[in-house]
Design an enzyme around this catalytic site. Structure first.
Site, PDB file in Angstrom:
ATOM      1  N   LEU A  88       0.811  -1.210   0.000  1.00  0.00           N
ATOM      2  CA  LEU A  88       0.000   0.000   0.000  1.00  0.00           C
ATOM      3  C   LEU A  88       0.848   1.265   0.000  1.00  0.00           C
ATOM      4  O   LEU A  88       0.416   2.297  -0.518  1.00  0.00           O
ATOM      5  CB  LEU A  88      -0.929   0.019   1.225  1.00  0.00           C
ATOM      6  CG  LEU A  88      -1.978  -1.093   1.318  1.00  0.00           C
ATOM      7  CD1 LEU A  88      -2.824  -0.906   2.569  1.00  0.00           C
ATOM      8  CD2 LEU A  88      -2.855  -1.126   0.080  1.00  0.00           C
ATOM      9  N   SER A  89       2.029   1.205   0.598  1.00  0.00           N
ATOM     10  CA  SER A  89       2.864   2.396   0.658  1.00  0.00           C
ATOM     11  C   SER A  89       4.319   1.986   0.809  1.00  0.00           C
ATOM     12  O   SER A  89       4.630   0.948   1.399  1.00  0.00           O
ATOM     13  CB  SER A  89       2.461   3.296   1.839  1.00  0.00           C
ATOM     14  OG  SER A  89       3.187   4.507   1.826  1.00  0.00           O
TER      15      SER A  89
END
Length: 320
Positions: A88-89
């Site tokens: 996600l990041s």
């Protein structure tokens, strides 16, 4: 700088410098030398066979802590947020982060908006480069990320404005901006960014496995070319389409399938140009470098182009 982290940071700065990334604006060398990356990645994941392995700065094993610290200063992206095995990041690759400012053309005293706070490391580099934390605004959709980024930034001695919100909408309360930089891949150019950027301002964003530098004419028009470097970023969340979905190149010559320069073209023109059409064009046009491609965003939508925004090679980008 002092201690092992200082030595590792200095080695990373030398490695980035040898690539020429600091040549356009030597002030960035000082920023990378001054901002300690390990403060922004107290834990991260690295890819291993079958998934990811966590490295943690508070691991009870000294050798594990050593691996964590050394990994924090490798010229590599670091996964900082996973959900059910999905990335996600991440904290972007430092050498790529150093190349991006050349396209942003950031100047003293300018106001900058960062889309995608992540660990907060890039916001700290921007704040150090500008010498004024209040000139930097950074936004991320994930409240857990913005909360941890604030802690990381505070530990590093920087306090830019950190906003929790949808990056595609920008941060109108802090506008206008002279520069907007995205650290997540776009499926389309958000029109809110054009409205929040001063005329003559610049937007630098990952797009179709490349980096495009757009000059804003007004709230309804921006245009520019791609930088020479490939770029693979986590997609802007809240959008349905991802540039990480690879076109099917089955049946094309191996030289094309294995060429990053070729794969960029079908990614950029997905939905408008089939892989075989893309290959024929690529060969006829002399296997163009990324800098020959560009992007226009205006009232008619987004359009990708080769050499000339007025044609003959112009392709509509499907709406996100």
């Amino acid at each position: 700088m002092s201690g092992q982290d200082g030595e590792l940071r200095a080695a990373l700065v030398r490695e980035i410098g040898a690539s020429g990334a600091f040549d356009a604006d030597p002030v960035w060398r000082e920023a990378f030398a001054a901002v300690p990356r390990h403060l922004f990645v107290p834990s991260y994941w690295v890819g291993v066979v079958g998934g990811y392995e966590r490295r943690w700065g508070e691991d009870p094993a000294p050798q594990a802590r050593e691996r964590w610290l050394r990994g924090a200063y490798e010229d590599a992206p670091l996964a900082i947020r996973l959900r059910d095995g999905e990335l996600l990041s991440s904290s972007s690759q430092p050498s790529l982060m150093a190349l991006m400012p050349a396209g942003l053309d950031l100047r003293d005293g300018q106001r900058v908006l960062e889309i995608g706070t992540g660990s907060g490391y890039n916001a700290a580099l921007l704040a150090h480069r500008l010498g004024d934390d209040d000139l930097v605004t950074t936004v991320d959709l994930d409240p857990d990320l913005t909360e941890s980024a604030r802690r990381h930034l505070d530990a590093a001695g920087h306090r830019p404005v950190v906003v929790t919100g949808d990056g595609a909408r920008g941060v109108p309360a802090r506008a206008p901006f002279d520069r907007i930089i995205a650290t997540c891949a776009l499926p389309a150019v958000p029109r809110a960014w054009l409205a929040q950027c001063r005329p003559g301002g610049r937007i630098l964003a990952p797009f179709a496995t490349g980096l495009v530098a757009l000059t804003v004419r007004d709230a309804g028009h921006a245009e520019g070319r791609f930088l020479h470097t490939p770029a693979y970023f986590v997609p802007l969340r809240g959008t349905e389409r991802s540039w990480r979905e690879r076109p099917d190149l089955e049946g094309l010559p191996a030289a094309a399938r294995g060429s990053d320069l070729f794969r960029f073209l079908p990614a950029l023109t997905a939905g408008a140009l089939g892989p075989r059409e893309a290959y024929g064009l690529w060969e006829r046009e002399g296997r163009p470098q990324r800098e020959r491609y560009g992007l226009t965003a205006d009232a008619e939508g987004d359009r990708a182009w080769l050499d000339d925004p007025e044609g003959p090679h112009v392709w509509p980008v499907p709406a996100a």
